[in-house]
Design a protein around this motif. Structure first.
Motif, PDB file in Angstrom:
ATOM      1  N   LEU A 155     -72.173   6.991 -32.823  1.00 27.36           N
ATOM      2  CA  LEU A 155     -71.474   5.711 -32.911  1.00 27.36           C
ATOM      3  C   LEU A 155     -70.647   5.691 -34.195  1.00 27.36           C
ATOM      4  O   LEU A 155     -71.134   6.069 -35.251  1.00 27.36           O
ATOM      5  N   ARG A 156     -69.400   5.247 -34.078  1.00 29.45           N
ATOM      6  CA  ARG A 156     -68.502   5.123 -35.238  1.00 29.45           C
ATOM      7  C   ARG A 156     -68.294   3.642 -35.563  1.00 29.45           C
ATOM      8  O   ARG A 156     -68.477   2.779 -34.697  1.00 29.45           O
ATOM      9  N   ASP A 157     -67.836   3.374 -36.774  1.00 28.64           N
ATOM     10  CA  ASP A 157     -67.531   1.992 -37.156  1.00 28.64           C
ATOM     11  C   ASP A 157     -66.520   1.366 -36.202  1.00 28.64           C
ATOM     12  O   ASP A 157     -66.595   0.171 -35.919  1.00 28.64           O
ATOM     13  N   THR A 158     -65.595   2.158 -35.702  1.00 31.33           N
ATOM     14  CA  THR A 158     -64.575   1.635 -34.791  1.00 31.33           C
ATOM     15  C   THR A 158     -65.134   1.311 -33.403  1.00 31.33           C
ATOM     16  O   THR A 158     -64.445   0.700 -32.593  1.00 31.33           O
ATOM     17  N   ASP A 159     -66.379   1.714 -33.141  1.00 27.60           N
ATOM     18  CA  ASP A 159     -67.025   1.474 -31.845  1.00 27.60           C
ATOM     19  C   ASP A 159     -67.870   0.201 -31.820  1.00 27.60           C
ATOM     20  O   ASP A 159     -68.369  -0.177 -30.761  1.00 27.60           O
ATOM     21  N   LEU A 160     -68.079  -0.435 -32.962  1.00 26.08           N
ATOM     22  CA  LEU A 160     -69.083  -1.494 -33.059  1.00 26.08           C
ATOM     23  C   LEU A 160     -68.867  -2.623 -32.052  1.00 26.08           C
ATOM     24  O   LEU A 160     -69.814  -3.038 -31.381  1.00 26.08           O
ATOM     25  N   GLU A 161     -67.655  -3.117 -31.937  1.00 24.66           N
ATOM     26  CA  GLU A 161     -67.388  -4.226 -31.012  1.00 24.66           C
ATOM     27  C   GLU A 161     -67.639  -3.796 -29.567  1.00 24.66           C
ATOM     28  O   GLU A 161     -68.266  -4.513 -28.792  1.00 24.66           O
ATOM     29  N   GLN A 162     -67.141  -2.613 -29.208  1.00 24.10           N
ATOM     30  CA  GLN A 162     -67.284  -2.132 -27.838  1.00 24.10           C
ATOM     31  C   GLN A 162     -68.753  -1.849 -27.507  1.00 24.10           C
ATOM     32  O   GLN A 162     -69.230  -2.181 -26.413  1.00 24.10           O
ATOM     33  N   ALA A 163     -69.475  -1.253 -28.452  1.00 19.98           N
ATOM     34  CA  ALA A 163     -70.896  -0.957 -28.226  1.00 19.98           C
ATOM     35  C   ALA A 163     -71.695  -2.249 -28.047  1.00 19.98           C
ATOM     36  O   ALA A 163     -72.542  -2.347 -27.150  1.00 19.98           O
ATOM     37  N   SER A 164     -71.412  -3.231 -28.876  1.00 24.75           N
ATOM     38  CA  SER A 164     -72.080  -4.526 -28.755  1.00 24.75           C
ATOM     39  C   SER A 164     -71.796  -5.153 -27.394  1.00 24.75           C
ATOM     40  O   SER A 164     -72.710  -5.659 -26.730  1.00 24.75           O
ATOM     41  N   ALA A 165     -70.553  -5.093 -26.956  1.00 28.81           N
ATOM     42  CA  ALA A 165     -70.174  -5.688 -25.669  1.00 28.81           C
ATOM     43  C   ALA A 165     -70.880  -5.001 -24.505  1.00 28.81           C
ATOM     44  O   ALA A 165     -71.333  -5.660 -23.566  1.00 28.81           O
ATOM     45  N   VAL A 166     -71.001  -3.664 -24.560  1.00 32.73           N
ATOM     46  CA  VAL A 166     -71.710  -2.928 -23.501  1.00 32.73           C
ATOM     47  C   VAL A 166     -73.164  -3.386 -23.445  1.00 32.73           C
ATOM     48  O   VAL A 166     -73.695  -3.674 -22.365  1.00 32.73           O
ATOM     49  N   CYS A 167     -73.809  -3.437 -24.595  1.00 34.74           N
ATOM     50  CA  CYS A 167     -75.216  -3.862 -24.634  1.00 34.74           C
ATOM     51  C   CYS A 167     -75.382  -5.272 -24.089  1.00 34.74           C
ATOM     52  O   CYS A 167     -76.295  -5.535 -23.306  1.00 34.74           O
ATOM     53  N   MET A 168     -74.497  -6.167 -24.482  1.00 34.28           N
ATOM     54  CA  MET A 168     -74.613  -7.551 -24.026  1.00 34.28           C
ATOM     55  C   MET A 168     -74.387  -7.674 -22.526  1.00 34.28           C
ATOM     56  O   MET A 168     -75.116  -8.403 -21.854  1.00 34.28           O
ATOM     57  N   ARG A 169     -73.397  -6.974 -21.988  1.00 29.54           N
ATOM     58  CA  ARG A 169     -73.155  -7.052 -20.538  1.00 29.54           C
ATOM     59  C   ARG A 169     -74.385  -6.565 -19.766  1.00 29.54           C
ATOM     60  O   ARG A 169     -74.818  -7.212 -18.803  1.00 29.54           O
ATOM     61  N   ALA A 170     -74.930  -5.432 -20.190  1.00 28.63           N
ATOM     62  CA  ALA A 170     -76.102  -4.888 -19.495  1.00 28.63           C
ATOM     63  C   ALA A 170     -77.305  -5.805 -19.652  1.00 28.63           C
ATOM     64  O   ALA A 170     -78.029  -6.079 -18.691  1.00 28.63           O
ATOM     65  N   PHE A 171     -77.527  -6.288 -20.860  1.00 31.07           N
ATOM     66  CA  PHE A 171     -78.652  -7.175 -21.143  1.00 31.07           C
ATOM     67  C   PHE A 171     -78.548  -8.473 -20.342  1.00 31.07           C
ATOM     68  O   PHE A 171     -79.529  -8.909 -19.721  1.00 31.07           O
ATOM     69  N   LEU A 172     -77.380  -9.092 -20.347  1.00 34.67           N
ATOM     70  CA  LEU A 172     -77.216 -10.366 -19.648  1.00 34.67           C
ATOM     71  C   LEU A 172     -77.431 -10.218 -18.151  1.00 34.67           C
ATOM     72  O   LEU A 172     -77.951 -11.134 -17.507  1.00 34.67           O
ATOM     73  N   GLN A 173     -77.080  -9.074 -17.605  1.00 35.89           N
ATOM     74  CA  GLN A 173     -77.266  -8.856 -16.171  1.00 35.89           C
ATOM     75  C   GLN A 173     -78.717  -8.519 -15.831  1.00 35.89           C
ATOM     76  O   GLN A 173     -79.274  -9.064 -14.885  1.00 35.89           O
ATOM     77  N   ALA A 174     -79.334  -7.617 -16.575  1.00 32.67           N
ATOM     78  CA  ALA A 174     -80.634  -7.066 -16.161  1.00 32.67           C
ATOM     79  C   ALA A 174     -81.851  -7.688 -16.834  1.00 32.67           C
ATOM     80  O   ALA A 174     -82.929  -7.680 -16.256  1.00 32.67           O
ATOM     81  N   VAL A 175     -81.690  -8.198 -18.051  1.00 38.62           N
ATOM     82  CA  VAL A 175     -82.862  -8.632 -18.821  1.00 38.62           C
ATOM     83  C   VAL A 175     -82.876 -10.141 -19.064  1.00 38.62           C
ATOM     84  O   VAL A 175     -83.893 -10.800 -18.872  1.00 38.62           O
ATOM     85  N   ALA A 176     -81.759 -10.695 -19.481  1.00 41.02           N
ATOM     86  CA  ALA A 176     -81.702 -12.101 -19.893  1.00 41.02           C
ATOM     87  C   ALA A 176     -82.222 -13.098 -18.869  1.00 41.02           C
ATOM     88  O   ALA A 176     -82.877 -14.070 -19.250  1.00 41.02           O
ATOM     89  N   PRO A 177     -81.975 -12.886 -17.553  1.00 40.51           N
ATOM     90  CA  PRO A 177     -82.455 -13.890 -16.589  1.00 40.51           C
ATOM     91  C   PRO A 177     -83.967 -14.128 -16.629  1.00 40.51           C
ATOM     92  O   PRO A 177     -84.424 -15.198 -16.242  1.00 40.51           O
ATOM     93  N   SER A 178     -84.723 -13.158 -17.126  1.00 40.68           N
ATOM     94  CA  SER A 178     -86.177 -13.324 -17.164  1.00 40.68           C
ATOM     95  C   SER A 178     -86.690 -13.820 -18.518  1.00 40.68           C
ATOM     96  O   SER A 178     -87.895 -13.987 -18.689  1.00 40.68           O
ATOM     97  N   LEU A 179     -85.787 -14.080 -19.455  1.00 39.85           N
ATOM     98  CA  LEU A 179     -86.198 -14.464 -20.805  1.00 39.85           C
ATOM     99  C   LEU A 179     -85.884 -15.922 -21.117  1.00 39.85           C
ATOM    100  O   LEU A 179     -85.048 -16.544 -20.471  1.00 39.85           O
ATOM    101  N   SER A 180     -86.526 -16.406 -22.161  1.00 40.64           N
ATOM    102  CA  SER A 180     -86.232 -17.743 -22.672  1.00 40.64           C
ATOM    103  C   SER A 180     -84.919 -17.712 -23.451  1.00 40.64           C
ATOM    104  O   SER A 180     -84.396 -16.632 -23.788  1.00 40.64           O
TER     105      SER A 180
END
Length: 151
Positions: free
Chosen positions: A5-30
């Motif tokens: 991971l490079r400093d120039t990747d931070l925004e894109q990496a965060s967005a990937v994690c959030m998209r995956a998390f919101l779809q697969a994990v977040a619905p079951s969490l508080s």
């Protein structure tokens, strides 16, 4: 395709994690769990952890990040997310294999989200204790023996 991971990747990496998390994990969490993860996946949080003893890897396809993985202290899988558009293409397996190669421990650990337990089980991890919760994040502790990688 897998690189650090490079400093120039931070925004894109965060967005990937959030998209995956919101779809697969977040619905079951508080709401608290979603807020906790959002803080962990923020670009500044990635940058701060990158200054520590954490290996951060991305799966890059032509400049587009399709997956993100993080190995804390070369012994704990702290993050492993694949963009929903790239799932079921072997990206998660490739990232996990890269982390395993870089691990420096006899036992690799992960606090697996409940939706990812089957993935980790297919890759040699075993449950290690009861499902737990921390700051609203619900997880299954899991371990995988890596005797050959220690050192």
């Amino acid at each position: 395709m897998i690189r650090t991971l490079r400093d120039t990747d931070l925004e894109q990496a965060s967005a990937v994690c959030m998209r995956a998390f919101l779809q697969a994990v977040a619905p079951s969490l508080s709401t608290r769990g979603v807020e906790t993860f959002s803080a962990i996946a923020a670009p500044a949080a990635f940058a701060a952890r990158g200054q520590q003893d954490n290996l951060q890897q991305v799966f890059d396809v032509g400049g587009v990040i399709k997956g993100v993985a993080e190995l804390k202290q070369r012994r704990h899988v702290a993050m492993l997310f694949v963009d929903p558009d790239g799932q079921r293409e072997g990206i998660g397996e490739a990232l996990l294999a890269a982390l395993v190669q870089q691990a420096r421990t006899e036992v690799l650990t992960v606090s697996a989200s409940l939706s990812s337990v089957a993935f980790y089980a297919r890759h040699g991890f075993r449950t290690d204790g009861a499902v737990a919760e921390s700051a609203g994040l619900v997880y299954q502790p899991m371990t995988r023996a890596l005797i050959a990688n220690a050192g």
